[in-house]
Design a protein around this motif. Sequence first.
Motif, PDB file in Angstrom:
ATOM      1  N   GLY A  81       2.883   2.144   3.644  1.00 27.31           N
ATOM      2  CA  GLY A  81       4.296   1.842   3.810  1.00 27.31           C
ATOM      3  C   GLY A  81       5.114   2.900   3.103  1.00 27.31           C
ATOM      4  O   GLY A  81       4.868   3.191   1.924  1.00 27.31           O
ATOM      5  N   PHE A  82       6.069   3.505   3.810  1.00 28.74           N
ATOM      6  CA  PHE A  82       6.917   4.550   3.245  1.00 28.74           C
ATOM      7  C   PHE A  82       8.385   4.177   3.455  1.00 28.74           C
ATOM      8  O   PHE A  82       8.766   3.739   4.545  1.00 28.74           O
ATOM      9  CB  PHE A  82       6.649   5.905   3.914  1.00 28.74           C
ATOM     10  N   THR A  83       9.193   4.361   2.431  1.00 27.13           N
ATOM     11  CA  THR A  83      10.614   4.053   2.518  1.00 27.13           C
ATOM     12  C   THR A  83      11.438   5.146   1.840  1.00 27.13           C
ATOM     13  O   THR A  83      11.188   5.483   0.677  1.00 27.13           O
ATOM     14  CB  THR A  83      10.937   2.696   1.863  1.00 27.13           C
TER      15      THR A  83
ATOM     16  N   GLY B 296       7.956  -2.236  -2.965  1.00 30.62           N
ATOM     17  CA  GLY B 296       7.790  -0.800  -3.113  1.00 30.62           C
ATOM     18  C   GLY B 296       8.124  -0.081  -1.823  1.00 30.62           C
ATOM     19  O   GLY B 296       9.188  -0.256  -1.231  1.00 30.62           O
ATOM     20  N   GLY B 297       7.189   0.724  -1.324  1.00 24.11           N
ATOM     21  CA  GLY B 297       7.424   1.455  -0.081  1.00 24.11           C
ATOM     22  C   GLY B 297       7.245   0.612   1.164  1.00 24.11           C
ATOM     23  O   GLY B 297       7.601   1.055   2.262  1.00 24.11           O
TER      24      GLY B 297
ATOM     25  N   THR C 168      14.606   8.441  -4.778  1.00 25.75           N
ATOM     26  CA  THR C 168      13.251   8.961  -4.636  1.00 25.75           C
ATOM     27  C   THR C 168      12.473   8.057  -3.676  1.00 25.75           C
ATOM     28  O   THR C 168      12.518   6.837  -3.797  1.00 25.75           O
ATOM     29  CB  THR C 168      12.541   9.010  -5.997  1.00 25.75           C
ATOM     30  N   ALA C 169      11.778   8.645  -2.728  1.00 20.26           N
ATOM     31  CA  ALA C 169      11.028   7.863  -1.741  1.00 20.26           C
ATOM     32  C   ALA C 169       9.940   7.042  -2.431  1.00 20.26           C
ATOM     33  O   ALA C 169       9.346   7.460  -3.431  1.00 20.26           O
ATOM     34  CB  ALA C 169      10.410   8.786  -0.703  1.00 20.26           C
ATOM     35  N   GLN C 170       9.667   5.852  -1.869  1.00 16.88           N
ATOM     36  CA  GLN C 170       8.615   4.987  -2.374  1.00 16.88           C
ATOM     37  C   GLN C 170       7.478   4.925  -1.346  1.00 16.88           C
ATOM     38  O   GLN C 170       7.722   5.034  -0.144  1.00 16.88           O
ATOM     39  CB  GLN C 170       9.151   3.584  -2.654  1.00 16.88           C
TER      40      GLN C 170
END
Length: 458
Positions: A66-68, A183-184, A105-107
Amino acid sequence: MKTKNSSFLIPLIALMWICFMPLLSKAQFQKIDNLRPYDKTGINVFEDPKDSTTLFDGLKLKFGAGFTQQFQSLKHKNPTALNNNIGAVGTPGNRLRSITPGFMTAQANLFMDVQLSDGIRLNITTYLSSRHHNEVWVKGGYIQFDKLPFKGQIWEELMKIATIKVGHYELDYGDVHFRRSDGGHTIYNPFMENNIMDGFATEIGGQVMLRKNGFFGLAGMSSGMIKGNIDSLTAAANPDKDYTKSPSILLKGGFDKQLTSDIRFRVSGSYYGNQGGGANTLFGGDRTGSNYQYVMEPNTISESTAMAFSGRFNPGFTKKVNTFMFNAFLKVKGAELFGTYELASGRTAKETDTRDAKQFAIDGVYRFGNQENLFVGLKYNTVSARLANNATGTGAGPVVYTSDVKIDRIAAAAGWFLTKNIMMKGEYVQQKYKDFPTADIRSGGKFNGFVLEAVVGF
């Protein structure tokens, strides 16, 4: 020498990637039974489904992530600091941190799921990047049994309705944690942030869930702490002279059924209780952080990890906690309604009496378009609670608060699934703080503005 080593490593890494890529690709697309998908198809899936359909022919491995990436444009203020807190007046130290629009900052999260045997799987989740922990951090790992490796009709019949989970895992307290950002991994949440009082924890323990004909029940027991701990409780940290470590008890029951092709209804009630833990974190167990960055935080703190939970409220029930959560979910075609009522009580080790905290939240989401790939939503969330009794530092004893503080949030969101793995969403939010003591930086405070997110989940 460094240049030579670097030039040697680059082709070596490339060669290793070429060699192992077929194995990684094969592992990625393995089917793992009884697993909630990490993409759009996992939305409105609560407990992991019991859908063992694959004939087990050996160990299988699947990676997910998972990216955010977020962009925030929020403003905050309180009465002791005017004009974006330049030229503060009133209570010393109540000047808010100066914030401007910008990217967070990306998580990122990493999921590893393994099919160990027929109906038995393992999960390990790792936080690769988050607000609260800059380093790589393991969320937890557990084994889930939907079948048992025992022969006998009694075991086969039992495991048709039973699911057993053991390890260090996310507690199944309430239904909100199935819709929260972690988180992400934010693809399940139609809004930016979780509830103001975020009931979430990972603890070491085990649970058994039974479900049949839409009804379900769950019983579990855990350590009551966010991590393993064999230390004795000290007198300095426990002035109440209670040095016992009590386990946490978790109970849950409800009904969840697709009534017609267009109507689904779910209702549940949960209880979590710990009568004497060493450091309970049910309302502060998130190790990733809030998705509202730096709001209502003091200007005196420079370390970002110390401001990881901006916009949330932790009642501080670290020594004793008893809490109930009731949830209802209704989906009629593309329209969804989800409600939460939570009643908690507890205290710290320095207090002798328990305090109460209440939370109510309701949101409506409408999904439309091709395969419901577009959505709009509106959410209201409110918390009222008694603050913890605090030491004055003057020898006069603790400050005893006799009235409740209140926090209200309204959020409007919209989003678009480009594919089942890629989502864009945005939210406008307004949050207000009422009846806090004048010396508290949150007294009369509020923040508002918008946040955007780009999300990938697979």
